[in-house]
Structure formats: structure tokens, C-alpha cells
Enzyme design. Structure first.
Site, PDB file in Angstrom:
ATOM      1  N   HIS A  89      14.562  16.058  -0.111  1.00 21.26           N
ATOM      2  CA  HIS A  89      15.279  16.447  -1.343  1.00 21.26           C
ATOM      3  C   HIS A  89      16.422  15.479  -1.643  1.00 21.26           C
ATOM      4  CE1 HIS A  89      13.350  20.455  -0.827  1.00 21.26           C
ATOM      5  NE2 HIS A  89      13.573  20.202   0.446  1.00 21.26           N
ATOM      6  N   SER A 105      24.643  -9.534 -15.364  1.00 19.93           N
ATOM      7  CA  SER A 105      24.889  -8.934 -16.673  1.00 19.93           C
ATOM      8  C   SER A 105      25.592  -9.960 -17.547  1.00 19.93           C
ATOM      9  CB  SER A 105      25.772  -7.699 -16.503  1.00 19.93           C
ATOM     10  OG  SER A 105      26.461  -7.432 -17.705  1.00 19.93           O
ATOM     11  N   LYS A 141      28.396  -7.930 -12.019  1.00 15.68           N
ATOM     12  CA  LYS A 141      27.123  -7.259 -11.757  1.00 15.68           C
ATOM     13  C   LYS A 141      26.087  -8.147 -11.048  1.00 15.68           C
ATOM     14  CE  LYS A 141      25.998  -3.757 -12.791  1.00 15.68           C
ATOM     15  NZ  LYS A 141      25.564  -2.780 -13.696  1.00 15.68           N
ATOM     16  N   GLU A 193      13.629  -2.807  -9.901  1.00 14.17           N
ATOM     17  CA  GLU A 193      13.548  -1.932 -11.082  1.00 14.17           C
ATOM     18  C   GLU A 193      12.256  -2.185 -11.843  1.00 14.17           C
ATOM     19  OE1 GLU A 193      17.574  -1.559 -13.227  1.00 14.17           O
ATOM     20  OE2 GLU A 193      17.764  -3.285 -11.926  1.00 14.17           O
TER      21      GLU A 193
END
Ligand code: ARG
Length: 471
Positions: free
Chosen positions: A161, A282, A288, A295
Site C-alpha cells: 500500500h 527544466s 531541476k 517517466e
């Protein structure tokens, strides 16, 4: 605007020309040219067979094969002009053969149709892709196993979980992915058996009155068997759907792993550093370093699953036998293969390059009561029923939570007043490392168990050294 019919291999019965929009709408050569090498290989086998059964002469066979080989070399070199008005790769190659060797080329299509031809070409192509994807899967397994020495002894929190559950060796995590990918390999091998069946020679749908020898063609093309029903084999695409499913499950396995490592690489987790070569930045936030490769592995899974769905819907409700709808299978299939191959290749690289942040992991390991279940099992082994032991340890955890300490920091008298069988030996199973040692079951994260599995994996991965085939 219409197109003259003279050039259409099926033009005989027509007295109306083809609308240009129809030509654009129906062509597949812009994408099925990818099958050219398999088409040529199957045509050569077909020509060998036609001469063996006496339908063409040895000289005709020689001309046809020489012509086909030349066409293959031209296409490979990028010198072949594919024509959209000739619909597909099959008719482009055949027309080019006729242009080169004249009427003899018009004999090649004896005893076959494009319906069995395209299915057969696709089977040959899928067979090669199964081998290539399998080799890439093995590479990812190697990459995980290759981490074992560097990550030896590292304990990570295991989650259910997404809440801290029990401690797990890092290597146990890596081998978990090896197992998943192994089932993928197994599925591909199983699927390959059904893919690798000769469709050629079933002709349009009913077979042929030409005395062909399908066994001979099957042998030359290294098929495992021959499809037995012409209606079925000229229209069957189960093998495409199955392969697309295998690819979907591979993508889903990679996607779960990517999600996990994205989380682990966050400031909040700080378990893992992903090499900058597999990140991008970024354009507005200078600090970043984003895990874009992971992803996109997760994101591209959507198209692979989407392709499977498209393929399932494509064949839904098709009557026997061949229907032109089936031409829509290729782009979805090609896209799934390309996508999964690219994901696997980059997955290997990320697995090899990522670094565990040992200090950050260790600093947080005592949080989350990862040892509570092992303590409960310790009490069970003193003869306390599981449900009772669960409750007792639950109360101890609640007390430790209130004090803001791990179980190992509770005083002995607290354990003893919780249950008389809880004595000094509780400290033998408390703390993540001791809990790990306490596991005994086969397949558990106990260090000896993990070592045993690791050795099995090392052994297995040492003998397959096939390089991936080009896709
Ligand atoms: N390009 C077609 C396909 O991919 C080949 C078969 C066409 N057969 C036909 N009778 N029109 O499915």
C-alpha cells in the site's frame, strides 16, 4: 481524379478507375515495406518449391530468385522506389520483379495469395522480433543481477500500500524484477511456438489446386509446423494479438519499476540517484534534474496497451476469412515493438547507472516499524496464537509510536508486561537487519536465501550470450 487501371495486378475485371483518395486510403506500403526482407525470403522459398513440384523450370526459378535477391539488396541500400499506387510491399516487390525479368516474374504468385503471403511474412517478422525482444529482456535481467555486488548488504524498506511494511534486501528487489521479466521471456517463448507456423500455401482462403508442397516451404523457412485449415490460417491474427499482449505486460512491468525508481529518486525518499545522462532539466527552474527517461517508460506503456486494445477491437466481429481491416494490424504492432525495444534498452542503462544512497536509506530504516511482524512471529513461536500475538505487538507498536521510538528502544519490562514469554530474546529479532536474518522461508529476503537465488540467476545468465538482433 482517377488513376488508370493498367498497372493494377487486379485490374482485369474493372472498367472504372481508382479514385486517388482511395489509393491513398488503401495503401500500406508506406509502413509494410518494413516486411520486405521477410517477404523476399518467403518468396524465394516459394520459388524453390514451385520448381521442385514442376510448376516452374529450374531456369525460371533461377531468374526469379536472382531478381528477388537484387531487389532485396536495392531496398536495403535505400535505392528502391516504392510506389503507393501498387498498394503494399508485396505488390511492389512483385512488380519490380516483372519489370526486371518479364513474364517469368508473373509466375511467382502461383499457388499463393496476398492473404496467406502477408500473414506468413508477418509471422516471420514477429518471430525475429520475439528473439530480439527476448535478448533485450535478458540484458535488463543482467543489469539487475550486475548490481548485486555493489548493493550487497543494503536493506531497503519493503512496502505494501506504499506504506512501510517489512525490511527487504536491495538484491531481493532486483531479483523480483528478474522474475517478472523471466515470466515475460517464458510467455514470449510460448507465443513463439504459435507464431512459428506456416501460413503460406493456404492461398486466398480455400487452398489451391496447384500441386504445391507446403512441407518443403515450412522446412526452408524454419517453421515449427504447418497451419492446417486454410480458412483459419489465411485470416488468423491471434499471433499478433498474443505478441502485443506479451509486449504490453513487459511495458507494464517496466512501468511499475519506473514509477518505483521515480519515487525513490525524490528528495522525500532520497534512496536513489539516477545518472544525469538519463535525466533532463527544466527551462525555467534551474535546479531541476528530472527523471524523464523513467517517466517516459511509464508513459509509453499507455501506447503499448492502447495498441493491444486497438488490435483486439480490430479483429472483433470479423467474419472468415481475410478482411482488409487486417491491414490495420501492422502499424499498431510495429509501434509496440519499437516502443518496448526502446524502453528495454534504456531500462538496462538506467539499472546499470543508478546509485543507491546508502546513508539516506540507512538513516531512515528504523522508521515505520519494519520489524513488528518479525516480533509477532517470535511471539507465535512461543506458542501464542497468531491473532493474539498480532494484538499484543500492535499495542506495543502503539506505545512505541506514542514515545516516538522504534520497537528496539522500548524497555524490557514493557515487553514483559505485554506478554510473559517476551524476554530478552526479543532483541534478537528487532531492528531491520535482525529481522532480515530472522526470515527462514524459501524465497524470502533472508540473506542466505537471496544469495541462493542470486547464484541461480548468475548461473542462468552466464550461458546465454546471443547479441540482440537488429529490429
Ligand atoms: N496489404 C494487405 C494487408 O496488409 C495485404 C493483403 C491484401 N489482400 C487483398 N486481397 N486485398 O493486409
Amino acid at each position: 481524379m482517377d488513376v488508370p487501371l493498367a498497372d493494377k495486378p487486379w485490374g482485369g475485371v474493372f472498367d472504372q478507375t481508382t479514385d486517388r483518395r482511395v489509393e491513398k486510403f488503401t495503401e500500406s506500403v508506406s509502413f509494410d515495406r518494413r516486411l520486405y526482407a521477410h517477404d523476399i525470403r518467403a518468396s524465394i522459398a516459394h520459388a524453390h518449391m514451385l520448381s521442385k513440384v514442376g510448376v516452374i523450370t529450374d531456369d525460371e526459378r533461377h531468374q526469379i530468385i536472382t531478381g528477388l535477391e537484387l531487389i532485396g539488396r536495392e531496398i536495403a541500400a535505400g535505392d528502391f522506389a516504392f510506389r503507393e499506387d501498387l498498394e503494399d510491399v508485396h505488390m511492389n516487390i512483385e512488380r519490380s520483379l516483372v519489370d526486371r525479368i518479364g513474364d517469368v516474374g508473373r509466375k511467382l504468385h502461383t499457388g499463393r495469395s496476398r492473404n496467406d503471403q502477408v500473414s506468413n511474412d508477418l509471422r516471420l517478422w514477429v518471430r525475429d522480433q520475439i528473439d530480439a525482444i527476448s535478448a533485450l529482456l535478458i540484458e535488463v535481467q543482467r543489469s539487475f543481477v550486475g548490481r548485486a555486488d555493489g548493493d550487497a548488504g543494503v536493506i531497503l524498506p519493503g512496502y505494501t500500500h506504499l506504506q512501510r511494511a517489512q525490511p527487504v534486501l536491495a538484491v531481493h528487489y532486483w531479483l523480483a524484477y528478474c522474475e517478472k521479466l523471466d515470466r515475460d521471456l517464458d510467455r514470449l517463448a510460448d507465443c513463439r511456438g504459435r507464431v512459428n507456423q506456416l501460413a503460406l500455401g493456404t492461398a486466398a482462403l480455400a487452398g489451391t489446386s496447384i500441386p504445391i508442397d507446403r512441407h518443403m516451404v515450412a522446412e526452408e523457412l524454419e517453421f515449427d509446423g504447418i497451419l492446417a485449415n486454410s480458412l483459419d490460417s489465411s485470416s488468423d491474427r491471434d499471433f499478433v494479438l498474443e505478441f502485443a499482449f506479451c509486449l504490453s505486460l513487459i511495458a507494464i512491468h517496466l512501468s511499475g519499476w519506473a514509477e518505483e525508481w521515480i519515487l525513490w529518486s525524490t528528495t522525500e525518499f532520497s534512496f536513489l540517484r539516477i545518472p544525469q545522462a538519463y535525466c533532463t532539466g527544466s527551462s525555467i527552474m534551474p535546479q531541476k534534474i528530472n527523471p524523464d527517461v523513467l517517466e517516459l517508460i511509464r508513459g509509453k506503456t499507455a501506447r503499448v496497451v492502447g495498441n493491444l486494445t486497438s488490435l483486439l477491437v480490430l479483429v472483433k466481429g470479423l467474419p472468415l476469412a481475410y478482411n482488409r481491416d487486417l491491414q490495420e494490424d501492422k502499424e499498431r504492432l510495429f509501434d509496440s515493438v519499437d516502443t518496448v525495444a526502446a524502453c528495454l534498452e534504456l531500462a538496462s542503462a538506467v539499472v546499470v547507472g543508478a546509485e543507491l544512497n546508502r546513508e539516506a536509506i540507512a538513516a531512515q530504516l528504523d522508521r515505520g516499524y519494519l520489524d513488528a511482524t518479525t516480533l509477532m512471529e517470535h511471539l507465535i513461536m512461543q506458542g501464542v496464537p497468531q491473532r493474539t500475538a498480532h494484538e499484543i505487538i500492535g499495542r506495543l507498536v502503539a506505545s512505541a509510536m506514542k514515545r516516538g521510538v522504534p520497537l528496539v528502544e522500548l524497555p524490557l519490562d514493557e515487553f514483559q508486561s505485554a506478554h510473559s514469554s517476551l524476554d530478552r530474546t526479543v532483541y534478537d529479532v528487532l531492528g531491520a537487519r535482525r529481522a532480515i536474518e530472522a526470515f527462514t522461508s524459501y524465497g524470502s529476503t533472508n540473506p542466505e536465501q537471496v544469495e541462493h537465488q542470486l547464484n541461480i540467476w548468475r548461473e542462468r545468465l552466464s550461458d546465454t550470450t546471443e547479441p540482440p538482433l537488429a529490429i
